[in-house]
Motif scaffolding. Structure first.
Motif, PDB file in Angstrom:
ATOM      1  N   THR A   1      44.466 -67.280  23.048  1.00  0.00           N
ATOM      2  CA  THR A   1      45.509 -66.718  23.918  1.00  0.00           C
ATOM      3  C   THR A   1      45.882 -67.458  24.193  1.00  0.00           C
ATOM      4  O   THR A   1      45.705 -68.833  24.415  1.00  0.00           O
ATOM      5  CB  THR A   1      44.146 -65.806  24.357  1.00  0.00           C
ATOM      6  OG1 THR A   1      43.259 -67.175  25.636  1.00  0.00           O
ATOM      7  CG2 THR A   1      42.853 -65.144  23.706  1.00  0.00           C
ATOM      8  N   PRO A   2      47.078 -66.876  25.611  1.00  0.00           N
ATOM      9  CA  PRO A   2      47.462 -67.518  26.567  1.00  0.00           C
ATOM     10  C   PRO A   2      46.713 -68.643  27.428  1.00  0.00           C
ATOM     11  O   PRO A   2      47.448 -69.326  27.589  1.00  0.00           O
ATOM     12  CB  PRO A   2      48.723 -66.607  27.375  1.00  0.00           C
ATOM     13  CG  PRO A   2      49.119 -64.684  25.738  1.00  0.00           C
ATOM     14  CD  PRO A   2      47.386 -65.650  25.349  1.00  0.00           C
ATOM     15  N   ASP A   3      46.329 -67.759  27.469  1.00  0.00           N
ATOM     16  CA  ASP A   3      44.389 -68.790  28.409  1.00  0.00           C
ATOM     17  C   ASP A   3      44.482 -70.122  28.009  1.00  0.00           C
ATOM     18  O   ASP A   3      43.584 -70.626  28.991  1.00  0.00           O
ATOM     19  CB  ASP A   3      43.568 -68.033  28.813  1.00  0.00           C
ATOM     20  CG  ASP A   3      43.860 -67.051  30.231  1.00  0.00           C
ATOM     21  OD1 ASP A   3      45.147 -67.189  30.123  1.00  0.00           O
ATOM     22  OD2 ASP A   3      43.273 -65.844  29.848  1.00  0.00           O
ATOM     23  N   ASP A   4      44.516 -70.086  26.736  1.00  0.00           N
ATOM     24  CA  ASP A   4      44.212 -71.109  26.230  1.00  0.00           C
ATOM     25  C   ASP A   4      45.298 -72.268  25.538  1.00  0.00           C
ATOM     26  O   ASP A   4      44.822 -73.245  25.106  1.00  0.00           O
ATOM     27  CB  ASP A   4      43.645 -70.932  24.451  1.00  0.00           C
ATOM     28  CG  ASP A   4      42.617 -70.171  24.548  1.00  0.00           C
ATOM     29  OD1 ASP A   4      41.843 -70.822  25.109  1.00  0.00           O
ATOM     30  OD2 ASP A   4      41.869 -69.260  23.312  1.00  0.00           O
ATOM     31  N   ARG A   5      46.329 -72.727  26.775  1.00  0.00           N
ATOM     32  CA  ARG A   5      47.515 -73.225  26.389  1.00  0.00           C
ATOM     33  C   ARG A   5      47.021 -74.691  26.982  1.00  0.00           C
ATOM     34  O   ARG A   5      47.427 -75.123  26.180  1.00  0.00           O
ATOM     35  CB  ARG A   5      48.620 -72.740  27.566  1.00  0.00           C
ATOM     36  CG  ARG A   5      49.422 -73.878  27.102  1.00  0.00           C
ATOM     37  CD  ARG A   5      50.694 -73.751  28.053  1.00  0.00           C
ATOM     38  NE  ARG A   5      52.104 -74.273  28.078  1.00  0.00           N
ATOM     39  CZ  ARG A   5      53.095 -73.982  27.074  1.00  0.00           C
ATOM     40  NH1 ARG A   5      53.129 -73.467  26.241  1.00  0.00           N
ATOM     41  NH2 ARG A   5      53.542 -75.379  27.241  1.00  0.00           N
TER      42      ARG A   5
END
Length: 189
Positions: free
Chosen positions: A17-21
């Motif tokens: 997810t974008p939170d895993d960047r």
């Protein structure tokens, strides 16, 4: 949080997810981890990687997957299934693995690769999974051979304007002649 797609003995797998960047940047920006790409990624390249992966999810349902250690909840890296039309001129599901340096040498790549192949046979319904790697990438070759993938060919592939040799391996779903059940060609391990 994305739901878990499947598990292995020590790992769970889900979509990025974008939170895993931040977790993605740790391994993609590390030149030692990304030696097969010949450079650690820039911030812009990490963004592009995440966007391409999101497109794969939308188009094929799969792509690079977030591999998480069950015990520590640490990100092991990206291990996944990518649908591609460029595996020595063939299309199909390709297995890939990029393991965070702190998890090297602990069998996570092989365990995750086996898990992805089993999932591909069971959930996707494919009867073969490919893996391709630069001929100089001895570690990736060793993982493919360790899990029982068979060498198919070597071919030249264009990467960043340079023609480089790549090995291709395959794991085929085979039929157990005694029971008539389908099984993988992977050894018990």
């Amino acid at each position: 949080m994305e739901p878990i797609l499947f598990e292995t003995e020590r790992m769970t797998f889900r979509r990025f997810t974008p939170d895993d960047r931040e977790a993605v940047s740790v391994f993609l920006m590390d030149p030692e981890v990304m030696y097969a790409w010949e450079h650690g990624f820039s911030e812009e390249e990490v963004t592009g990687w995440m966007e391409r992966n999101s497109t794969r999810y939308d188009r094929y349902g799969y792509g690079w997957l977030y591999a998480e250690d069950k015990e520590t909840s640490g990100n092991i890296g990206a291990i996944g299934l990518l649908y591609t039309g460029d595996i020595a001129g063939e299309d199909g599901w390709e297995l890939g693995y990029i393991v965070n340096k702190r998890f090297w040498g602990k069998g996570y790549a092989a365990e995750g690769a086996r898990g992805c192949i089993e999932h591909a046979f069971r959930a996707i319904g494919t009867d073969r999974v490919f893996s391709q790697m630069r001929t100089s990438n001895a570690a990736s070759r060793a993982v493919a051979e360790r899990i029982g993938m068979e060498y198919v060919t070597t071919y030249d592939r264009l990467y960043h304007g340079e023609t480089l040799p790549y090995h291709v391996y395959v794991m085929k779903k085979t039929e157990d002649r005694r029971s008539g059940r389908k099984r993988t060609g992977a050894p018990d391990a």
